[in-house]
Scaffold this active site. Structure first.
Site, PDB file in Angstrom:
ATOM      1  CB  ALA A  86      26.156 -14.960  16.407  1.00  0.00           C
ATOM      2  CB  VAL A  87      22.932 -14.803  11.588  1.00  0.00           C
ATOM      3  CG1 VAL A  87      22.955 -14.559  10.046  1.00  0.00           C
ATOM      4  CG2 VAL A  87      22.297 -16.048  12.028  1.00  0.00           C
ATOM      5  NE  ARG A  93      13.795 -10.661   9.585  1.00  0.00           N
ATOM      6  CZ  ARG A  93      12.767  -9.586  10.006  1.00  0.00           C
ATOM      7  NH1 ARG A  93      13.317  -8.504  10.587  1.00  0.00           N
ATOM      8  NH2 ARG A  93      11.369  -9.947   9.721  1.00  0.00           N
ATOM      9  N   GLY A  97      19.136 -17.890  11.411  1.00  0.00           N
ATOM     10  CA  GLY A  97      18.786 -18.041  12.515  1.00  0.00           C
ATOM     11  C   GLY A  97      17.862 -19.203  12.939  1.00  0.00           C
ATOM     12  NE  ARG A  98      11.089 -21.351  11.618  1.00  0.00           N
ATOM     13  CZ  ARG A  98      10.103 -20.935  11.954  1.00  0.00           C
ATOM     14  NH1 ARG A  98       9.488 -19.706  12.194  1.00  0.00           N
ATOM     15  NH2 ARG A  98       9.201 -21.728  12.312  1.00  0.00           N
ATOM     16  CD  GLU A 119      21.010 -16.878  31.437  1.00  0.00           C
ATOM     17  OE1 GLU A 119      22.051 -16.588  31.026  1.00  0.00           O
ATOM     18  OE2 GLU A 119      20.667 -17.441  32.492  1.00  0.00           O
ATOM     19  CE1 TYR A 131      17.021 -17.464  20.189  1.00  0.00           C
ATOM     20  CE2 TYR A 131      16.932 -15.614  21.931  1.00  0.00           C
ATOM     21  CZ  TYR A 131      17.658 -16.547  21.070  1.00  0.00           C
ATOM     22  OH  TYR A 131      18.889 -16.029  20.873  1.00  0.00           O
TER      23      TYR A 131
END
Ligand SMILES: CC(C)(COP(=O)(O)OP(=O)(O)OC[C@H]1O[C@@H](n2cnc3c(N)ncnc32)[C@H](O)[C@@H]1OP(=O)(O)O)[C@@H](O)C(=O)NCCC(=O)NCCS
Length: 164
Positions: A86-87, A93, A97-98, A119, A131
């Protein structure tokens, strides 16, 4: 008179390994997005397990402020899974996350893991886009796996990223 064009300053972040001392702050972040947030004790118990590891993102220059994003993963017998990622909304953006997922992938490569699974709710377009960009592909579906606050059920996609 023409006003000078002011470029918005990109924020700087550091990605650091998670420690049990982050547990309470992780619970606060988790609560932003998940219908059944995990408590600080649940995070602490997970991080006490030697198969569980993770990374957190901190905004640089913010002193002792808590993490603005994190990822938690588990590695057992060559196969790994993302437990949660989670961010915080104000920091999305911007590549966090990446970067968090990349930190997990680097660690798993170093440990010669074979595959990473996760999942994801099939209605969660931002996460699925992230993902896919990282090379995950869909390998299964769990029908009516998640229950939203309005009691509506949604399917989980099972995704896999080969590491070798
Ligand atoms: C999913 C999540 C972690 C992404 O974090 P983020 O820091 O915003 O992601 P990034 O900035 O690193 O985005 C990387 C890429 O993912 C994709 N992406 C991320 N957010 C997206 C969005 N809202 N819409 C479409 N694509 C998106 C894009 O391809 C993006 O690359 P780009 O910005 O160059 O186009 C964040 O949205 C989040 O915390 N969501 C709530 C919790 C959650 O759903 N976790 C996943 C549970 S399985």
């Amino acid at each position: 008179m023409r006003l000078p064009f002011i470029q918005p300053r990109m924020r700087d972040y550091s990605i650091l390994p998670l420690a049990r001392s982050h547990s309470a702050a992780l619970s606060v972040l988790h609560r932003e997005d998940f219908a059944r947030p995990w408590t600080g004790n649940e995070f602490s118990d997970l991080l006490a397990q030697n198969t569980v590891f993770g990374f957190a993102a901190f905004e640089t220059g913010k002193g002792r402020a808590g993490p603005v994003g994190f990822v938690l993963a588990r590695l057992a017998v060559g196969e790994a899974e993302i437990l949660t990622v989670a961010v915080s909304r104000a920091h999305r953006r911007q590549g966090l996350g990446r970067q968090l997922m990349d930190a997990v992938l680097r660690r798993l490569h170093a440990q010669r893991a074979e595959a990473l699974f996760l999942e994801v709710d099939e209605t969660n377009a931002p996460a699925i886009a992230l993902y896919r960009r990282l090379g995950f592909r869909e390998v299964g579906k769990r029908p009516a796996y998640y229950q939203g606050e309005d009691n509506r059920k949604s399917n989980a996609l099972v995704m896999r990223r080969d590491l070798r």
